[in-house]
Design a protein around this motif. Sequence first.
Motif, PDB file in Angstrom:
ATOM      1  N   UNK A   1       1.008  -1.596  -0.211  1.00  0.00           N
ATOM      2  CA  UNK A   1      -0.111   0.041   0.542  1.00  0.00           C
ATOM      3  C   UNK A   1       0.438   1.636   0.027  1.00  0.00           C
ATOM      4  N   UNK A   2       1.561   1.344  -1.006  1.00  0.00           N
ATOM      5  CA  UNK A   2       2.175   2.581  -0.936  1.00  0.00           C
ATOM      6  C   UNK A   2       2.226   3.187  -1.939  1.00  0.00           C
ATOM      7  N   UNK A   3       2.054   4.122  -2.053  1.00  0.00           N
ATOM      8  CA  UNK A   3       1.418   4.984  -2.950  1.00  0.00           C
ATOM      9  C   UNK A   3       2.604   6.160  -3.479  1.00  0.00           C
ATOM     10  N   UNK A   4       3.063   5.577  -4.936  1.00  0.00           N
ATOM     11  CA  UNK A   4       4.553   6.290  -5.586  1.00  0.00           C
ATOM     12  C   UNK A   4       5.325   4.804  -5.465  1.00  0.00           C
ATOM     13  N   UNK A   5       6.744   5.866  -5.693  1.00  0.00           N
ATOM     14  CA  UNK A   5       8.125   4.768  -5.262  1.00  0.00           C
ATOM     15  C   UNK A   5       8.553   4.566  -4.223  1.00  0.00           C
ATOM     16  N   UNK A   6       8.524   3.045  -4.259  1.00  0.00           N
ATOM     17  CA  UNK A   6       8.744   1.911  -4.872  1.00  0.00           C
ATOM     18  C   UNK A   6       7.707   1.037  -5.074  1.00  0.00           C
ATOM     19  N   UNK A   7       6.649   1.201  -4.747  1.00  0.00           N
ATOM     20  CA  UNK A   7       5.418   0.426  -4.337  1.00  0.00           C
ATOM     21  C   UNK A   7       4.668   0.380  -5.448  1.00  0.00           C
ATOM     22  N   UNK A   8       4.217   1.416  -6.376  1.00  0.00           N
ATOM     23  CA  UNK A   8       3.708   1.903  -7.241  1.00  0.00           C
ATOM     24  C   UNK A   8       4.296   1.855  -8.840  1.00  0.00           C
ATOM     25  N   UNK A   9       5.518   1.195  -8.955  1.00  0.00           N
ATOM     26  CA  UNK A   9       6.601   1.466 -10.068  1.00  0.00           C
ATOM     27  C   UNK A   9       6.599   0.571 -10.479  1.00  0.00           C
TER      28      UNK A   9
END
Length: 329
Positions: A84-92
């Motif tokens: 549930x990371x919004x942005x890097x490194x969890x959404x890319x």
Amino acid sequence: MKNLKRVIAIVCGGDSSEHDVSLRSAQGIYSFFDKERYDVYIVEVKGQDWNVELRDGTTARIDRNDFSFVENGEAKRFDYAYITIHGTPGENGIMQGYFDLVGVPYSTSGVLVEAMTFDKFVLNQYLRGYGIAVADSLLIRKGYEELVSDEEIEQRIGMPCFVKPAADGSSFGVSKVKIADQLAPAIRKAMLESDEIMVEQFLDGTEITMGIYKTREKTVLLPITEVVTQNEFFDYNAKYNGQVQEITPARIPEDTARRVREITSHIYDILHCNGIIRIDYIISPQGKITMLEVNTTPGMTATSFIPQQVKAAGLSMTEVLTDIVENQF
């Protein structure tokens, strides 16, 4: 006796401006998980600093060699990662690549899909090839700003328009530009968040958003939410400080709602998504449905859309999360 519960990591934080929003999403997800069925921990990631919150209120370092940690002298390895990371490194795609390497299943789509949906410009070009309606846009890269002139933007995209980071979350760095003189400062603002920015056509109409997830056994199409804000657009204050009216189900004709459901399911399949995603659209006064954005790690705070839609559907977030986890095993 060996613990038979799956050990779940809710992976949050990250390195973008939405770090703290991600922490709030993690708390929401933690509250929803079935603790009788799973051992659930929150793992906060910031740069090279990865720590897990232990039962006694302390933290322990994550061993990134195998995504494990030590609690009370016992080594524990996570069975599953809910990202549930919004942005890097969890959404890319970066975090997904790591979990692929260490063999830990996770809640989101794979590396390619995450990388593509994170870059709004790339995603739009890809989905346009499948016949999905998207807004016209131009890409501007840091260091090459002179390749796209204000005159070209005015002629091709028109005014007003949106200037936003092409590869980041959608809460920071976004400007609605009404005259050409506002373009340069808006571009500088967006480039504080991303080295690539997109200038996107403004579309007038009703903004809606819809959640969906699929498992081997079923497709769950969540109710559509209508987004009404007095702000210039659905910005950070609208999202997280209550400056918005969210109406579920959306006040749109049933035929339009049916078409939104069909497009949403189609996009999920085109991208071969995994887990819960949320897709934002604009519906024109004439009924045209234009996709704005695909969110592969949608917010899960108390004010977020997905928990609202799940409740409106008569479902429980606990059951939904169990569905998503067990679909990987």
